[in-house]
Enzyme design. Structure first.
Site, PDB file in Angstrom:
ATOM      1  N   SER A 142     -40.011  90.589   4.708  1.00 52.97           N
ATOM      2  CA  SER A 142     -40.607  91.303   5.778  1.00 52.97           C
ATOM      3  C   SER A 142     -39.818  92.068   6.868  1.00 52.97           C
ATOM      4  CB  SER A 142     -41.465  89.981   6.479  1.00 52.97           C
ATOM      5  OG  SER A 142     -42.130  90.391   7.914  1.00 52.97           O
ATOM      6  N   TYR A 155     -41.501  82.121  11.312  1.00 55.67           N
ATOM      7  CA  TYR A 155     -41.706  83.170  10.214  1.00 55.67           C
ATOM      8  C   TYR A 155     -40.659  84.029  10.054  1.00 55.67           C
ATOM      9  CZ  TYR A 155     -43.630  86.831   7.535  1.00 55.67           C
ATOM     10  OH  TYR A 155     -44.012  87.825   6.701  1.00 55.67           O
TER      11      TYR A 155
END
Length: 252
Positions: A142, A155
Site C-alpha cells: 500500500s 495497517y
C-alpha cells in the site's frame, strides 16, 4: 498474446476487490488460477464462474492465510489440481481505521497475522512448489507503507513490514530464480475500502481524491494490470521493487 499462458497462480484474498480482478486478469492472459478466500465462498465461486464462463481455468480454495495448517492445505490443493506453481500474489488483507487509543492487542494481532505472517507462510509454501524452475511473488502492499495514514498506524506498519520482506527476499531468493516485488496501490475503490469507511462521498474519499494528481480513486483493474506486467516475462529483470500504482498520490 497470452502473457501468462500455462502459468499456475495462487491469488490470496481473491473473492472480491483487487484480488478478484487480479485473478480474472491472470486467467484472461492464460494462467490457471487458484482463487483463495477466507470466508466468502459465494464471492470466490462467482469469480471462478466468471473465469470459466470466459474459457479460463480456475478453482476456489478456502484458507485463512494467518493459519499455518490452512496455508499448507491451500498449496496441497494447488498441487493436486495443477501439479506446480509459478506465481503467488499475496493480496489477502485486514484493515481497520482506528485512532491509537483504540488500537488493542487484538487489533494488532489481526493486522499482523493476516498482513505479515500470512505472506511469510504463503511464501514458504510457494517455494516448495516453485522448485528448481523458480517463480514469481507479488506482494500487494500500500502507499501507506511509505506515507502512513492517520488512524491507520497498525495497517501502515504491516505494509511497511511487507515491503521490507520484499526487499530482503529479493536478495535472498534471486539465486533461486525467484522474483519478488511489491505493488503499492493508492486509494482504490473496493468492498474492503468501503467497509473500512472510505465510502463514496465520505471525507476520507474527498481527501484521497484531492491528493491524487489524476483526480480519481483507483479501480481494482488498475492494480490488476500492473500485477499482470510483474507476473509476465516483460518484467524479467525486475525484482525487489516497490511499484506505486496510485494515480500519482504517492510520488515518492
Amino acid at each position: 498474446m497470452s502473457k501468462l499462458k500455462n502459468k499456475v497462480a495462487v491469488v490470496t484474498g481473491a473473492s472480491k476487490g483487487i484480488g478478484a480482478s487480479i485473478a480474472k486478469h491472470f486467467a484472461k492472459e492464460g494462467a490457471k488460477v487458484v482463487v483463495n478466500y477466507a470466508s466468502s465462498k459465494e464471492g470466490a465461486d462467482k469469480v471462478v464462474k466468471e473465469i470459466t464462463d470466459n474459457g479460463g481455468t480456475a478453482i476456489a480454495v478456502q484458507a485463512d492465510v494467518s493459519k499455518e495448517a490452512d496455508v499448507i492445505r491451500l498449496f496441497e490443493e494447488t498441487k493436486k489440481a495443477f501439479g506446480t506453481l509459478d506465481i503467488l500474489v499475496n493480496n489477502a488483507v485486514f484493515q481497520q481505521f482506528l485512532p491509537i487509543e483504540q488500537a488493542s492487542a487484538e487489533a494488532f494481532h489481526q493486522h499482523f497475522n493476516v498482513n505479515v505472517l500470512g505472506p511469510i507462510l504463503t511464501i514458504q509454501a510457494s517455494l516448495k512448489l516453485f522448485g528448481n524452475k523458480g517463480g514469481n511473488i507479488i506482494n500487494i502492499s500500500s502507499g501507506a507503507s511509505k506515507y502512513p495514514l492517520p488512524a491507520a498506524s497498525l495497517y501502515s506498519a504491516t505494509k511497511a513490514a511487507l515491503d521490507a520482506i520484499t526487499i530482503s527476499l529479493s536478495k535472498e531468493l534471486g539465486v533461486k530464480n525467484v522474483r519478488i516485488n511489491s505493488i503499492l496501490p493508492g486509494a482504490t475503490e473496493t468492498e474492503g475500502a468501503h467497509s473500512a469507511g472510505v465510502t463514496p462521498g465520505s471525507e476520507y474519499e474527498k481527501m484521497f481524491i484531492a491528493n491524487t494528481p489524476l483526480g480519481r480513486r483507483g479501480q481494482p483493474e488498475d492494480i490488476a494490470k500492473a500485477a499482470v506486467f510483474l507476473a509476465s516475462d516483460d518484467a524479467a529483470w525486475i525484482t525487489g521493487e516497490q511499484i506505486s500504482v496510485s494515480g500519482g498520490m504517492y510520488g515518492f
